[in-house]
Structure formats: C-alpha cells, structure tokens
Design an enzyme around this catalytic site. Structure first.
Site, PDB file in Angstrom:
ATOM      1  N   LYS A  83       0.933  -1.124  -0.040  1.00 48.48           N
ATOM      2  CA  LYS A  83      -0.206  -0.253   0.545  1.00 48.48           C
ATOM      3  C   LYS A  83       1.081   1.432   0.261  1.00 48.48           C
ATOM      4  O   LYS A  83       1.607   0.924   0.608  1.00 48.48           O
ATOM      5  CB  LYS A  83      -1.138  -0.366   1.490  1.00 48.48           C
ATOM      6  CG  LYS A  83      -2.306   0.963   1.810  1.00 48.48           C
ATOM      7  CD  LYS A  83      -2.673   0.769   2.457  1.00 48.48           C
ATOM      8  CE  LYS A  83      -3.582   1.369   3.178  1.00 48.48           C
ATOM      9  NZ  LYS A  83      -4.361   1.448   3.620  1.00 48.48           N
ATOM     10  N   SER A 158      -9.835   1.932   3.645  1.00 46.40           N
ATOM     11  CA  SER A 158      -8.659   3.057   2.066  1.00 46.40           C
ATOM     12  C   SER A 158      -7.713   1.586   1.460  1.00 46.40           C
ATOM     13  O   SER A 158      -7.112   2.373   0.474  1.00 46.40           O
ATOM     14  CB  SER A 158      -7.304   3.546   3.467  1.00 46.40           C
ATOM     15  OG  SER A 158      -7.018   2.916   4.323  1.00 46.40           O
ATOM     16  N   SER A 182      -9.840  -0.287   7.831  1.00 43.63           N
ATOM     17  CA  SER A 182      -8.769  -0.505   5.763  1.00 43.63           C
ATOM     18  C   SER A 182      -8.752  -1.473   5.493  1.00 43.63           C
ATOM     19  O   SER A 182      -8.178  -1.656   4.083  1.00 43.63           O
ATOM     20  CB  SER A 182      -8.201   1.033   6.022  1.00 43.63           C
ATOM     21  OG  SER A 182      -8.802   2.410   6.136  1.00 43.63           O
TER      22      SER A 182
END
Lengths: 499, 482
Positions: A83, A158, A182
């Site tokens: 990420k 997210s 997330s």
C-alpha cells in the site's frame, strides 16, 4: 462480467512459493506474468499508484540465482504489492496525496525489509484513500480504484487498491494498513480475506502514520492460509517501533487444523440491531448462514454483550482525527514533498512563512484529510480536550473492557467474536461522497478492533443477489491470531464445500 | 513605591548522552550541518521514536540531584506547533505526567541559607536550528541544521522563589554546578547545552498576591539573565508606578539593545494541543533502579562543602570554592592527606595551583603537580627543610617539570641552612656592612632587626632558616659581638 474478477488461474502465495522452490517455475516467469496482468488489466481497476517493473524483474532474477540457498524463505518468488502508505526505499511513497508528490523515502519500512528478506518481490504500490483516510479509495490523488466485482462500485478503503489487485488477480497477496477497518472492509467488498493483526504484532516503522494508536499493517489475500503465511513473515518485535510487542510469533500456518472443534464463538446480538443506517438484510442473512457454518465446523456459538461497542464510531472519529492532526503536521513543505511558492506578504495569516504553510497544505491535502485535521485539532484544543479527546479515551477503555469480559473464562469465555464486517455490501462510487457521516457509519463493526487493539479478520461469506461479496468478521483475543486464523480457515473450508 | 521582584526559572539542560533521545544519531557538537541525522530525527514520514535509556538515566540523575520525587510512571506528550526547525510539527515532551516533581535546591548565598523549590523535571527533545545569517543569500533564505534535532534535554522548572535578578543569576550558577557535579550536563552555555528562560513579575513590597508575569526568552549567560531581569523589573516597576498595567506576554532579550522586546502576547500564545504521544508507551521506572541511580550520584557541591568544613576545618569561603569543582576538591583532599596539613593544602591550591591553572588554561587533572607531590612539598616546609619562599620556587619547578619536590631541593641544594656555624659568616657580614641598622637597633629601634634578617636571607639565596637567623642576630646585637 463478474466472473472475470476471479480468474480461473488464480494462484495462492503458497502455491507460487512451492513452484519456485521446487524449480517448477522461475521467479522471473511468475513476476513477468503478474506484471503483464497489471499492464493489461489495471486500467480498469486503478489499483496501482506505481509499478516497479525493472526492479521487480531484477529481484526475481536474483531469487532465481539463489534458489537453493534461499529455499527456506517463506515467500520465495511471491509477487506482492505494498500500500502506498508504506515506505519502500527509493520508490515513490505518496500516501495517495499531492503533498507527497515526488517523495521517495531513503529507507525501507520494517515490513518491506521483512518481505524482501522472505523472498517476496514487491511489484508495485497500491492505491488508497489519501493518508488512509476513507472507506472507498475515492479520496485519492490518483483517482478512485474500482471494485472487480462491479466497476461502478468502490472496492472499499482505504486499502481499496490492495483488495482490488488481489481480487482481480493482479497479485496473489497485498500488504495493507488498517486504522478503522481499512484492510477488512475492502477485503469484504472484494470477496477476499484481510487480516488486521493485534496492535503491536507487526512493526509500524515506515508506515506513514494516520492514527498511531490504531494503525496496524496486515495482509490481504485470496485465502486464509495465505494471510497466515504472510502474517508469519510480518510479525515480530521491531526495536525501531516502541509499540511493537516482544511476544513469541506462533506458527500460524501450522495452526490451520481445518476444524473449529472446541472453539467458542460469541455473537453480539444487541449490536447487530444497532445503527442509524441499519444493516442490509442480505448481509444479516449471510451472517446467520455463517453462524450455521461455524457450528458445522465444530464451533460453539454463544451470545455476548458488548454494551459500549455502539459508541465505537464516535469514539473513533475523535481519537483518530486527533492523532492524525498531529501526525500530518510534518507535511509542511519545508523538508520534502510539494511546497507552494513563497508568498509575498502573506495571506492575512501574517508572515510569508505562515502563508507558505497555508498554501502548501491547502493545495497538498484533499478535502477529507482537511476535514479530519480540523476535527482532530478541535478535539485537542484548550477547553475542548476534556470533553472530546479525554472522554473518547475513557469510552475506549470501556469498549476494551467489554471485549475483555467476553473473552474472560469467568464470563462467556469465547475465543472469537463474530459479526458482519460491514453493514452493507460495496456501495456505488460517489454514493457517499457528499455525506461523510454515512461513510463513517459504515465503519460501525470494524473500528472496535482498532480501538481495542484486538486482531480481526474478514473472510468471504457469500454474495448478495446482485453478486456483490459479503464479509464475515472474526475478532480474536490479543495475540490470539493462531486461534483466529484457525477458525477463519475452518469456516472457509465449510464455505467452499460442495458448490 | 518600592517593588519586589518575583522570579522563577525554566532551565533546559542537554543531557550528556552519546546519542539522541529517540534515535542513534550522535549528539557531538560542531559537526558539519545535517551530518548527524536520520529518518527519525528528521521526522521523515513513517519514522518512529524509541527512547534512549541513557537519557532516562541522566534525567533521573538530574531529578534526584534536585531532590525531586521521581514518578513510577511518566508520559511522553506531543507539543504541537509549526516551525521549520521542528521537523515533525510537534516536539516530544512531557506534560501532565512529568518524570519528577517537588524538588528543591538548598544552598548558602551571601551568607544566608536559601531554598529554591523545583516544580518539575521532565524530558524532551531539542529542535533543530534555524540559521538566518552567514550565507551569501541569507537576506532571502533561512537554512536549517537538524544536528540538534532530537538531542535529549531535561527541562527544570523552579517555583517563583527568587527575589532579585542577582539572586536568580547566582541560583542559575548554583544549578549549573549541581548539574556538572551530577555528571548530567557539560555546563557549556556558548554551545547551548544549558539555556534559561525566566518568568518575572513585580509586586509592592509586603504584598502577598503575585503580579502579572512576563516570560523572558533567550537568556544564554548569567550576565544576560541578570541584565534582562534588571531591565524587566525596572520596566514593570516603572509601568506600575505610572499607574499602568503589566501585560502577560513573552518577551525576548535583545542583546544588542540591552532591553527586552515583546515577542507575543497572551492572546497570540500557542495552543500546543498537548496529548499523550501514542508512539511511546508510558515510561515506567523500577523503584530499585531509581534508588541505585540515587546511590550512584556523586557528592554534590553543597554536601561536599559541608563535609570539607567539618572534616578539614576549612572556612566556608574556602570550602565553597573547592567544593564547586569536583576535580579541585578531590585534589585538595588527596593533597591534604599527603601533607597532613589541610589548611596549607587549601592555601596552596587556591593560590599557586589555581594561578598556574589559570595561566595555562588547563584543568587540575592536566597539572604536572600531583596531590602527592604537593603534599610532599608542604611536608618539606612544615619539617623546616625549606622556607616558604624557597617552596614557591620549588613549586614552579615542579609545575614546569613534574619532578618531585625532594629531588628539586636535593639537586639544587635548596635545603634550608639552620646550622649556626654555617650561618655565622653571613650574620657577621650583615652586621659589619650595615652599621646604621645596628646602631638603630641598639638605640631601641628593634624594627631594624627585620632589615638585617632580610640581608642574611638575601645573602643565602633564601636558604637560611629565618628563625635561626633571627636568633643569631639578636644574640650578636645584644651581646655586642660582631
């Protein structure tokens, strides 16, 4: 269309590792395959913010050269994504924010170093909400990612890019971060497994902080076994992170016995009736089915009370923005990242320096980040601190106590608590953009695990009639990942039964 | 109307660690800019602090040296504000739950016993340094050096117990001595290892209620502290005298202008939004460990002074002078033991030894004279082997060469002549060459004897034993022998 989201050749990390280890396939061949998949297909999902083609192939070649020497490395030759909030040395790391345009950290996050050491090959960075603040990956400077099950819908957030990449078969496993759900919520929206480990289980060193007391790095993968495999690589004490815990790391793969015999699963019935937005009936139905499946796997399902859990969302939306308002203060244009041109005179804020700060942060941060910085600044301000931040921390302790009581053998003594991961399946892009509160309320089941620090996993639990995935969330005891994964794995096996 | 100043100090002392408080970078002073930095002290995205145990030990040492209660648990907090040399946008400090509270410093000042209470001692990190001048483009640019960023500091806050600018300056000197003696700070104010802010208010003499306080920053010498406080007390008193009011604010000492200038008002004061730093667990200290730090503390100046007075019979002024310098005190104690004469040892050390050290600009540790050799020198004087005046010459030679005094006396034949036979000729010569002095003495002006003794001493290059010369001269003058 949806069928394309789960390609027939979907592989697991462990099967790739075994093939590379045995020499059946070369790491370069595997890497090239995934790079091609990304090149062909990511235009549809926008899962990646950066792809490291040359570096990945060079590393894969290195893995092939050392195949025998490195044969015991648990992720030998496994392509993996990281990420965009996790530092990888010399590679763009932007938190999907304009304010970090061009930033390349001079160091590796501990997890990046561990993955490399384990033989994994980082093929790229994945898209996310800016600084991991959001539940849809729409708050990204790179534009939204799309859900492989329905490109008109969000993959969640997210870590939406991470989940989309795995679900679309662009990577076998992905590394995400989870501050309020997330990892788990995108995993649920994209029909894969996503694990948030116990706070302190995995080092945060090199993770761009959103809310330091809640953030935790974890894996997203197609199977529970792969999350277990990757957790084994990520977990462990790190002297660079004072909040990482020096507790023994279990053999998570060995813990996957395939059954749930003797495990007690708690269900917070009262909580399921709660929520202004209500819980989608298909989600509730899938959850009820999941409880039946858990029982079929050998677990004993009992009721538990979590009386303070209903306050988790307001508590979370005070604590997380408060920490964020401080964590994001370093993005001021002075030392790295984007800087707005120095202003003559200033914008009424006083000095040219103050004007530079204002313009840099105004141009660099998106609306959701600004909203949370303001919320958090307010919650910490003189005269409001006691009413907001301090009170939120008190309620946080009460929520933790609820969970402790449920796990306490003097009480219900459950091993794991089950609930839906989200109150509804993936929503349409843009659906909640004008209504932040509706977006926040979707976090009702996930934020408690962050507030309490407990490990939690989302595993696929079927589909809605419209073929949208639904997630089952399981929350374990602190550092009880082995048991948590065992139950999740047993459930997965029952799920996979005769179609 | 007469006004009484009420003063409290906030002192920042750099703790003497090799590495920074939250990372492994060096704290050495004077390195090229930005050469002692890493992701942590640069506040790079994703970097995290890890507490340096040595910094904790030094902070605890500071706290126990100031007689504070060291708390079992203390909490690191973030102090949030924007400034270019503050790389994270917050400083890691301690706020609601500091390391230690409720201490005091007891000392003698102007012959009176004083007690200044210490409100708190807490740990924090230093910021970097903004460099506004010295570069060709300094007119339009500020440069930043982060070598200081993350250097460990102890912040020491006193209660408002000081009542005069000069008293505040002397207290700060006293505090510096304590920190030096405790081995936690190098006392180097030019390099910024020890810095001071002051809070000052004035009130009509005899009044109980405190006036409005002003904080003065940038007081980096004892002289500046005293001058700034003098100025500020004068300014506030004059304001009140005229019927005005003092405004609560932060002021800066303007060195060039010799005055304080307003920096920011109470309204403009930052809201630092302190909250517990989630990156650092509470600092929990084991009480046995704190006790061991306390026991490991060297003797502090005030206690040492008392002991020097009690053990060696030194007057307070001498004891205080020696006690302030731990090297000097231990030199003294060793020399006194070697000499068997503490007063003489003290006189030598505060006289010739101190003079020599000052001339050479070196510390006592670097001196060629050792406590043992100084002791031997004093024994030579006390045993009558050499006179005091010869001893001073011998000392210079010892200091220059490092040779023991016995060897110098032996090699140069400096032993005192005490033998009447040997001195007879010199005595006779002095009498015969100075008939006028002889005449004076004989008419009752016995003061002339001193002159004649001097003549004999000169003739013997100071080696004559003055007591024996005295006796021989008296005998000759009174019996008429010449």
């Amino acid at each position: 269309m949806a069928g394309a989201a789960r390609p027939a050749d979907a592989e697991t990390a462990s099967s790739i590792r075994d093939a590379v280890r045995s020499g059946h396939r070369s790491a370069v061949e595997v890497c090239r395959h995934y790079l091609e998949r990304i090149a062909e297909d990511d235009g549809r999902w926008n899962a990646f913010t950066a792809v490291f083609r040359d570096e990945a192939l060079a590393r894969a070649a290195e893995v092939d050269r050392h195949r025998n020497e490195w044969r015991d490395r648990p992720l030998l030759g496994v392509p993996i994504t990281v990420k965009d909030v996790i530092c990888t040395r010399g590679q763009p790391t932007t938190a999907a924010s304009r304010i970090l345009a061009g930033f390349r950290p001079p160091y590796n996050a501990t997890v990046a170093a561990r993955l490399r050491e384990a033989g994994a090959i980082v093929v790229g960075k994945t898209n996310c909400d800016e600084f991991a603040m959001g539940s849809s990956t729409e708050h990204s400077a790179y534009g939204p990612s799309r859900n492989p099950w329905d490109p008109e819908r969000t993959p969640g957030g997210s870590s939406g890019g991470a989940a989309a990449a795995v679900a679309a078969g662009l990577a076998p496993v992905a590394i995400g971060s989870d501050t309020g759900g997330s990892i788990r919520q995108p995993a649920a929206f994209c029909g894969i497994a996503g694990l948030k480990p116990t706070y302190g289980r995995v080092s945060r060193y090199g993770l761009l902080a959103f809310a330091s007391s809640l953030d935790q790095i974890g894996p997203l993968a197609r199977t529970v076994a792969d999350t277990a495999l990757v957790l084994g690589v990520l977990a462990g004490h790190d002297p660079h992170d004072a909040t990482s815990v020096d507790a023994p790391v279990d053999d998570y793969t060995a813990a996957l016995s395939g059954d749930a015999a003797g495990l007690r699963v708690g269900v917070p019935r009262a909580l399921l009736g709660y929520g202004d937005a209500g819980i989608d009936s298909e989600v509730l139905a899938a959850f009820d089915k999941a409880l039946v499946a858990l029982a079929a796997a050998g677990a004993l399902v009992v009721d538990v009370e979590l009386p303070h859990a209903e306050h988790a969302v307001p508590v979370y939306y005070l604590v997380a923005p408060a920490e964020a308002s401080s964590n994001l203060a370093r993005y001021d244009g002075v030392r790295y990242g984007a800087r707005a041109a120095a202003a003559e005179g200033g914008d009424g804020a006083g000095s040219p320096l103050a004007a530079m700060y204002d313009r840099t942060r105004d141009a660099g941060f998106g609306a959701e980040v600004k909203r949370r910085i303001m919320l958090g600044t307010y919650a910490l301000s003189a005269g409001y601190y006691d009413a907001y931040y301090r009170r939120a921390q008190r309620v946080r302790s009460l929520i933790r106590r609820d969970y402790d009581r449920a796990f306490d053998t003097a009480g219900p003594g459950v091993d794991v608590i089950a609930m839906p991961t989200t109150p509804a399946p993936a929503f349409r892009l843009g659906e909640h953009l004008q209504d932040p509160l509706a977006m926040y309320l979707g976090d009702v089941f996930t934020v408690s695990a962050n507030l309490t620090g407990l490990p939690a996993i989302s595993v696929p639990a079927g589909f809605t009639a419209a073929r949208l995935p639904i997630g089952l969330q399981l929350v374990g005891r602190a550092f009880g990942e082995a048991t948590l994964l065992r139950l999740a794995h047993a459930y997965e096996r029952v799920q996979e039964g005769p179609a | 109307m007469s006004f009484e100043p009420v003063i409290g100090l906030e002192v920042h002392a750099q703790l003497l660690t090799e590495t920074k408080i939250f990372c492994g970078c060096s704290t050495a002073f004077g390195a090229p800019p930005n050469s002692q930095v890493c992701p942590v002290c640069l506040g790079l995205p994703g970097a995290l602090p890890v507490l340096n145990e040595r910094a904790v030990e030094h902070a605890v040492r500071t706290a126990v040296a100031l007689e504070c209660t060291v708390h079992r648990a203390s909490i690191f907090a973030r102090k949030n504000y924007f400034y270019p040399d503050l790389p994270k946008g917050y400083q890691i400090s301690q706020y609601e739950e500091p390391l230690a509270t409720d201490g005091h410093v007891e000392y003698f000042d102007d012959g009176a016993a004083r007690r200044v209470r210490i409100m708190r001692v807490h740990m924090e990190e230093d910021a970097g340094k903004s460099i506004h001048d010295g570069f060709p483009d300094s007119g339009g640019k500020t440069y930043l050096d982060f070598n200081r960023s993350g250097v460990p500091l102890a912040e020491i806050v006193t209660q408002p117990d000081l009542r005069a600018p000069s008293e505040a300056a002397r207290f700060f000197q006293r505090l510096r001595r304590i920190l030096l003696a405790a081995g936690v700070n190098d006392g180097n104010m030019e390099e910024g290892s020890l810095r001071c802010d002051a809070n000052v208010s004035v009130r009509p003499r005899g009044a109980e209620a405190l006036g409005v306080k002003v904080e003065i920053k940038n007081l980096n010498s004892f002289r500046f502290l005293e001058r700034a406080l003098d100025y500020e007390v004068g300014r506030q008193s004059a304001l009140l005298e005229r019927g005005g009011t003092v405004v609560q604010e932060t002021r800066l000492w303007d060195v060039a202008g010799g005055r304080t200038v307003s920096m920011r008002s109470k309204e403009e004061a930052h809201d630092y939004r302190y909250f517990p730093d989630p990156d650092l667990p509470p600092l929990v200290l084991d009480s046995d460990w704190v006790a061991s730090v306390r026991e490991g503390l060297p003797e502090l100046p005030e206690a040492r002074k008392q002991r020097l007075m009690a053990d060696h019979g030194l007057p307070e002024r001498d004891a205080a002078l020696l006690a302030d310098d731990p090297d000097l005190s231990s030199f003294f104690e060793a020399a006194a033991a070697a000499a068997g004469n503490a007063r003489a040892a003290a006189n030598w050390i505060m006289g010739a030894v101190a003079h020599r050290m000052k001339t050479l600009g070196v510390g006592i540790a670097a001196a060629k004279v050792t406590p043992a050799s100084l002791g031997a020198l004093i024994r030579l004087v006390d045993g009558g082997t050499i006179s005091n005046s010869v001893a001073r010459d011998v000392f210079e030679k010892m200091a220059a060469t490092g040779r023991p005094p016995e060897a110098i006396v032996e090699a140069e034949g400096l032993s005192q002549i005490g033998d009447a036979e040997e001195l007879g000729a010199a005595v006779r010569k002095a009498l015969s060459e100075n008939p006028a002095a002889v005449g004076k003495y004989r008419t009752g002006k016995t003061g002339a004897l001193g002159f004649l003794v001097g003549q004999v001493m000169r003739a013997t290059r100071g080696q004559a034993n003055p007591r024996v010369v005295n006796e021989l001269l008296k005998e000759a003058l009174e019996t008429g022998e010449e």
